[in-house]
Design a protein around this motif. Sequence first.
Motif, PDB file in Angstrom:
ATOM      1  N   GLY A  12      36.773  31.335  28.770  1.00  0.00           N
ATOM      2  CA  GLY A  12      35.780  30.206  28.192  1.00  0.00           C
ATOM      3  C   GLY A  12      34.408  30.541  29.003  1.00  0.00           C
ATOM      4  N   SER A  13      34.239  30.936  30.269  1.00  0.00           N
ATOM      5  CA  SER A  13      32.908  31.555  30.879  1.00  0.00           C
ATOM      6  C   SER A  13      32.297  32.409  30.315  1.00  0.00           C
ATOM      7  CB  SER A  13      33.099  31.571  32.235  1.00  0.00           C
ATOM      8  OG  SER A  13      33.737  30.057  33.012  1.00  0.00           O
ATOM      9  N   LEU A  14      33.208  33.481  29.841  1.00  0.00           N
ATOM     10  CA  LEU A  14      32.814  34.786  29.480  1.00  0.00           C
ATOM     11  C   LEU A  14      32.231  34.569  28.251  1.00  0.00           C
ATOM     12  CD1 LEU A  14      35.482  37.224  30.609  1.00  0.00           C
ATOM     13  CD2 LEU A  14      33.063  37.391  31.120  1.00  0.00           C
ATOM     14  N   PHE A  15      33.078  33.799  27.425  1.00  0.00           N
ATOM     15  CA  PHE A  15      32.622  33.570  25.964  1.00  0.00           C
ATOM     16  C   PHE A  15      31.272  32.887  25.565  1.00  0.00           C
ATOM     17  CE2 PHE A  15      33.237  31.455  21.634  1.00  0.00           C
ATOM     18  CZ  PHE A  15      33.912  32.465  20.956  1.00  0.00           C
ATOM     19  N   ALA A  16      31.212  31.739  26.572  1.00  0.00           N
ATOM     20  CA  ALA A  16      29.823  30.919  26.721  1.00  0.00           C
ATOM     21  C   ALA A  16      28.725  31.833  27.109  1.00  0.00           C
ATOM     22  CB  ALA A  16      30.215  29.813  27.483  1.00  0.00           C
ATOM     23  N   ALA A  17      29.152  32.703  28.160  1.00  0.00           N
ATOM     24  CA  ALA A  17      27.994  33.231  28.566  1.00  0.00           C
ATOM     25  C   ALA A  17      27.317  34.331  27.612  1.00  0.00           C
ATOM     26  CB  ALA A  17      28.384  34.184  29.881  1.00  0.00           C
ATOM     27  N   ARG A  18      28.273  35.036  26.915  1.00  0.00           N
ATOM     28  CA  ARG A  18      28.063  35.947  25.715  1.00  0.00           C
ATOM     29  C   ARG A  18      27.208  35.385  24.833  1.00  0.00           C
ATOM     30  NH1 ARG A  18      25.544  38.754  23.411  1.00  0.00           N
ATOM     31  NH2 ARG A  18      26.242  40.757  22.393  1.00  0.00           N
ATOM     32  N   LEU A  45      28.680  36.198  36.806  1.00  0.00           N
ATOM     33  CA  LEU A  45      29.623  37.032  36.313  1.00  0.00           C
ATOM     34  C   LEU A  45      29.345  38.228  37.308  1.00  0.00           C
ATOM     35  CD1 LEU A  45      28.664  36.939  32.593  1.00  0.00           C
ATOM     36  CD2 LEU A  45      30.757  35.896  33.683  1.00  0.00           C
ATOM     37  N   ALA A  46      30.690  38.970  37.341  1.00  0.00           N
ATOM     38  CA  ALA A  46      30.485  40.412  38.089  1.00  0.00           C
ATOM     39  C   ALA A  46      31.763  40.972  37.662  1.00  0.00           C
ATOM     40  CB  ALA A  46      30.786  40.088  39.650  1.00  0.00           C
ATOM     41  N   GLU A  47      31.191  42.340  37.518  1.00  0.00           N
ATOM     42  CA  GLU A  47      32.247  43.427  37.146  1.00  0.00           C
ATOM     43  C   GLU A  47      33.088  43.814  38.034  1.00  0.00           C
ATOM     44  OE1 GLU A  47      31.176  46.892  34.864  1.00  0.00           O
ATOM     45  OE2 GLU A  47      29.614  45.560  33.682  1.00  0.00           O
ATOM     46  N   GLU A  48      34.402  43.332  37.743  1.00  0.00           N
ATOM     47  CA  GLU A  48      35.627  43.826  39.049  1.00  0.00           C
ATOM     48  C   GLU A  48      35.292  43.636  40.372  1.00  0.00           C
ATOM     49  OE1 GLU A  48      38.803  46.516  36.646  1.00  0.00           O
ATOM     50  OE2 GLU A  48      36.833  47.413  36.500  1.00  0.00           O
ATOM     51  N   ASP A  49      35.248  44.719  41.128  1.00  0.00           N
ATOM     52  CA  ASP A  49      34.931  44.748  42.577  1.00  0.00           C
ATOM     53  C   ASP A  49      33.409  44.963  42.802  1.00  0.00           C
ATOM     54  OD1 ASP A  49      37.690  44.293  42.860  1.00  0.00           O
ATOM     55  OD2 ASP A  49      37.829  46.469  43.100  1.00  0.00           O
ATOM     56  N   SER A  50      32.618  44.774  41.938  1.00  0.00           N
ATOM     57  CA  SER A  50      31.206  44.850  42.121  1.00  0.00           C
ATOM     58  C   SER A  50      30.494  43.931  42.839  1.00  0.00           C
ATOM     59  CB  SER A  50      30.421  44.965  40.678  1.00  0.00           C
ATOM     60  OG  SER A  50      29.016  45.028  40.945  1.00  0.00           O
ATOM     61  N   PRO A  51      29.493  44.055  44.150  1.00  0.00           N
ATOM     62  CA  PRO A  51      29.123  43.068  44.715  1.00  0.00           C
ATOM     63  C   PRO A  51      27.957  42.484  43.969  1.00  0.00           C
ATOM     64  CG  PRO A  51      28.336  45.148  45.285  1.00  0.00           C
ATOM     65  CD  PRO A  51      29.160  45.489  44.477  1.00  0.00           C
ATOM     66  N   ALA A  52      27.554  42.944  42.916  1.00  0.00           N
ATOM     67  CA  ALA A  52      26.242  42.271  42.008  1.00  0.00           C
ATOM     68  C   ALA A  52      26.812  41.301  41.157  1.00  0.00           C
ATOM     69  CB  ALA A  52      25.761  43.726  41.221  1.00  0.00           C
ATOM     70  N   VAL A  53      26.296  40.285  41.366  1.00  0.00           N
ATOM     71  CA  VAL A  53      26.678  39.134  40.552  1.00  0.00           C
ATOM     72  C   VAL A  53      25.528  38.747  39.548  1.00  0.00           C
ATOM     73  CG1 VAL A  53      27.326  36.583  40.588  1.00  0.00           C
ATOM     74  CG2 VAL A  53      28.123  38.187  42.278  1.00  0.00           C
ATOM     75  N   ARG A  54      25.551  38.452  38.362  1.00  0.00           N
ATOM     76  CA  ARG A  54      24.401  37.747  37.503  1.00  0.00           C
ATOM     77  C   ARG A  54      24.730  36.340  37.082  1.00  0.00           C
ATOM     78  NH1 ARG A  54      25.034  38.653  31.817  1.00  0.00           N
ATOM     79  NH2 ARG A  54      26.992  39.761  31.398  1.00  0.00           N
ATOM     80  N   ARG A  55      23.576  35.710  36.975  1.00  0.00           N
ATOM     81  CA  ARG A  55      23.995  34.169  36.619  1.00  0.00           C
ATOM     82  C   ARG A  55      23.373  33.742  35.300  1.00  0.00           C
ATOM     83  NH1 ARG A  55      22.182  31.218  42.450  1.00  0.00           N
ATOM     84  NH2 ARG A  55      23.945  31.911  43.750  1.00  0.00           N
ATOM     85  N   LEU A 134      42.609  42.087  25.480  1.00  0.00           N
ATOM     86  CA  LEU A 134      41.765  42.720  26.511  1.00  0.00           C
ATOM     87  C   LEU A 134      40.827  41.933  27.149  1.00  0.00           C
ATOM     88  CD1 LEU A 134      40.553  46.051  24.846  1.00  0.00           C
ATOM     89  CD2 LEU A 134      42.275  45.775  26.592  1.00  0.00           C
ATOM     90  N   ALA A 135      40.650  40.605  26.760  1.00  0.00           N
ATOM     91  CA  ALA A 135      40.269  39.519  27.226  1.00  0.00           C
ATOM     92  C   ALA A 135      40.837  39.119  28.875  1.00  0.00           C
ATOM     93  CB  ALA A 135      40.027  38.174  26.497  1.00  0.00           C
ATOM     94  N   GLY A 136      40.004  38.815  29.799  1.00  0.00           N
ATOM     95  CA  GLY A 136      40.724  38.586  31.045  1.00  0.00           C
ATOM     96  C   GLY A 136      39.713  38.883  32.252  1.00  0.00           C
ATOM     97  N   GLY A 137      40.421  38.622  33.322  1.00  0.00           N
ATOM     98  CA  GLY A 137      39.747  38.950  34.583  1.00  0.00           C
ATOM     99  C   GLY A 137      40.080  37.729  35.574  1.00  0.00           C
ATOM    100  N   THR A 138      39.550  37.545  36.703  1.00  0.00           N
ATOM    101  CA  THR A 138      39.920  36.583  37.720  1.00  0.00           C
ATOM    102  C   THR A 138      38.605  35.575  37.935  1.00  0.00           C
ATOM    103  OG1 THR A 138      39.402  38.219  39.362  1.00  0.00           O
ATOM    104  CG2 THR A 138      41.712  38.299  38.420  1.00  0.00           C
ATOM    105  N   MET A 139      39.174  34.481  38.749  1.00  0.00           N
ATOM    106  CA  MET A 139      38.306  33.552  39.014  1.00  0.00           C
ATOM    107  C   MET A 139      38.019  33.710  40.441  1.00  0.00           C
ATOM    108  SD  MET A 139      35.839  31.242  38.007  1.00  0.00           S
ATOM    109  CE  MET A 139      36.498  30.710  36.324  1.00  0.00           C
ATOM    110  N   ASP A 140      36.851  34.383  41.096  1.00  0.00           N
ATOM    111  CA  ASP A 140      36.700  34.419  42.856  1.00  0.00           C
ATOM    112  C   ASP A 140      35.818  33.516  42.975  1.00  0.00           C
ATOM    113  OD1 ASP A 140      36.643  35.319  45.299  1.00  0.00           O
ATOM    114  OD2 ASP A 140      35.577  37.530  44.422  1.00  0.00           O
ATOM    115  N   GLY A 141      36.406  32.430  43.622  1.00  0.00           N
ATOM    116  CA  GLY A 141      35.561  31.175  44.083  1.00  0.00           C
ATOM    117  C   GLY A 141      34.843  30.733  42.715  1.00  0.00           C
TER     118      GLY A 141
END
Length: 302
Positions: A12-18, A45-55, A134-141
């Motif tokens: 839902g978060s990815l969908f709304a952000a896009r 949002l952040a890609e997998e293990d990337s430290p870069a987070v965009r809002r 292919l949708a998916g990912g994890t919630m990290d905090g």
Amino acid sequence: MKLLVYGAGVCGSLFAARLHEAGVDVSLLARGERLASLRRHGVQLAEEDSPAVRRVPVPVVEHPADGHDLSGHDLSRYDLTCVLVRAHHVDAVLESLTGLDGDVLFLHNWAAGAEPLGAAIGHERVLLGFPPALAGGTMDGGVVRYRAANFMTSRVPMPIGEPDGRATPRLERIVREFRTAGINAKAEPRMDAWLRTHAAFEAPLGRAAYAAGGPVALADDPDAVRGMLRLMRHNLAAMPGPPVPRAFAALRSLPEGLLVALLRRFLRSPTVVRSGLSDTSPAAAAELDCLAEQIRAQAKVR
């Protein structure tokens, strides 16, 4: 088109952000700690293990009929509500949608058909769909960590359809709006059968992977894979019509030994290893149990 995304998990978060970044008038519904995080930081949002987070500053609401967000935007009426929640949460969602106007697109695992959805909110409002595998990912905090090849850029289209299979103007309009926003959507005339077929495959697969401790562990147990395959075949045989897509018919026609070998290879593939099949949370188990119960109920009706 004014949209509400109901469900602020990973999808839902990815969908709304896009949608928001594409200029769509969209709001995201959330509650509790997730609501507080979104109000403070937006969708992170952040890609997998990337430290870069965009809002992404997606407008957020706590209830479907909320009148305004913190910026004063009118959020009380929507042309379309997109529901992206787990199957066992749908009943609670339906209760809050009864007093809301507009069409409702259910985008999640579901094998119970459109009837219970329409009985709760009005049959004329219901559309069915599914975000690709292919949708998916994890919630990290409060940060959604997603794979670069997520469903917004996937070559696998997001199927959407009318419960009765018609090609309606509203379906064409919704598909067009999503494509304009960069989401690979397509009209699916057999959406109900598509969802039932997916559940017939997904429920045994997910439950077997959960019991084994993950897809790789399941692949290492050929007897468990064989039992999973037999349950898939049973589910597909209990369907009222042929599977959709037709490729799933191979699960019923090819030799068992060959299919076991193919499924074991499939379970070890990088895409599957990093997918939701590795989710051992209670919520994942509850959704799989809900799907299995829906399949059993549909078989009894038949």
